[in-house]
Design an enzyme around this catalytic site. Structure first.
Site, short mmCIF file in Angstrom:
data_model
loop_
_atom_site.label_atom_id
_atom_site.label_comp_id
_atom_site.label_asym_id
_atom_site.label_seq_id
_atom_site.Cartn_x
_atom_site.Cartn_y
_atom_site.Cartn_z
N GLY A 187 -1.57 4.03 -4.59
CA GLY A 187 -1.42 2.82 -5.39
C GLY A 187 -0.32 2.87 -6.42
N THR A 221 0.85 -1.18 0.00
CA THR A 221 0.00 0.00 0.00
C THR A 221 0.89 1.24 0.00
OG1 THR A 221 -1.82 1.12 1.18
CG2 THR A 221 -0.15 0.04 2.53
N CYS A 222 0.30 2.39 -0.28
CA CYS A 222 1.07 3.65 -0.30
C CYS A 222 0.08 4.80 -0.19
CB CYS A 222 1.92 3.74 -1.57
SG CYS A 222 0.96 3.70 -3.10
N GLY A 223 0.31 5.88 -0.93
CA GLY A 223 -0.62 7.00 -0.90
C GLY A 223 -1.79 6.81 -1.84
N TRP A 276 -3.74 4.79 0.86
CA TRP A 276 -4.05 5.72 1.95
C TRP A 276 -5.07 6.79 1.55
CZ3 TRP A 276 -3.24 4.52 6.70
CH2 TRP A 276 -3.47 5.46 7.69
#
Length: 289
Positions: free
Chosen positions: A249, A245-247, A274
């Site tokens: 994708g 996961t990240c901000g 996120w």
């Protein structure tokens, strides 16, 4: 080839292989501006791209029914877009971006999730290609090259195991059936730095691990060697399921690319990341290490 990246020298050697429109090598420019930067990836493509490359607009080839950024489109919509770009499933596809390794892994993951069997990222991206004195085309927007006869439409396929939605992420966090690895910076992960997108809470998912995506890419913009990547993922059990996961994708796919170098080609990406999790009131968030 088992490694998920190819060197500029390899691409230069195979760029004009016979059958490049269908069963040879196809090159895709997947440039996306860094978060908070103005402009459009198309601007970079028009200014200079690898000869024969087509531009994959990450924000346009996306689900139009959500306000989350560049979410994966339906398999049917993707197949239509891929057909327009001339991306045959029989081709070997090499994806790059103008930063080094940043947004190209997002399209690498997208193509694999849509059932493409032979997809790679150009190691070092356009900067590495330019540094070696390779040829560049600088043109305005042009349609994808088309053969004289109509091209057969791209068949619809989908690999759901490579996609994690919010329900799947909730489930694996609750039962521990998979490890969730967050690619955001340590300060954002701990909740010490504000999110670059307005309206998002700060912190991380309970139980998530942190591996900032820039740690898997070297200062030269190339993917780090396997032994260095193992050190980055020292807290990760590489024998167990993984969700990144990240901000939004994009950086999560960089981690998926790095894990593929370590033999984990089955890593799922949380598409909403996120932007979805931190933008909701019903998702648990913790701060600190």
């Amino acid at each position: 080839m088992t490694d998920p990246v190819v060197a500029p020298a390899w691409l230069a050697e195979h760029l004009h292989d016979p059958g490049a429109l269908d069963s040879g090598v196809r090159v895709v420019d997947a440039t996306l501006p860094l978060v908070g930067q103005p402009g459009h990836g198309r601007d970079s493509y028009d200014a200079g791209h690898i000869p024969g490359a087509v531009f994959f607009d990450i924000n346009a080839i996306a689900d139009p029914e959500t306000d989350l950024p560049h979410m994966l489109p339906s398999p049917e919509a993707f197949a239509a877009a891929a057909s327009d770009l001339g991306l045959s499933r029989a081709a070997t596809i090499v994806v790059y971006d103008a930063h080094g390794i940043y947004s190209a892994p997002r399209v690498w993951w997208t193509l694999r999730a849509m059932g493409y069997p032979s997809v790679f990222v150009l190691d070092g991206g356009l900067p590495a290609w330019r540094a070696e004195g390779r040829p560049i085309e600088a043109t305005g927007p042009v349609p994808a090259p088309r053969p004289a006869a109509p091209r057969p439409p791209v068949e619809t396929r989908f690999r759901p195991e490579l996609l994690a939605d919010i329900d799947r992420v909730r489930a694996v966090l609750a039962d521990g059936s998979a490890q969730v690895i967050d690619a955001r910076s340590a300060a954002r992960f701990r909740g010490e730095a504000a999110e670059p997108r307005a309206g998002l809470r700060s912190g991380h998912m309970p139980g998530a691990l942190n591996a900032p995506f820039d740690r898997v890419v070297g200062p030269d913009g190339r993917l780090r060697p396997a032994e260095e990547l193992r050190a980055v993922f020292a807290e990760v059990d590489l024998s167990r399921p993984i969700v990144t996961t990240c901000g939004s994708g994009v950086a999560a796919a960089v981690l998926a690319l790095a894990l593929a170098r370590l033999g984990r080609e089955d890593v799922a990406v949380y598409d909403g990341s996120w932007t979805e999790w931190g933008g909701r009131a019903d998702t648990p968030i913790v701060t600190g290490a």
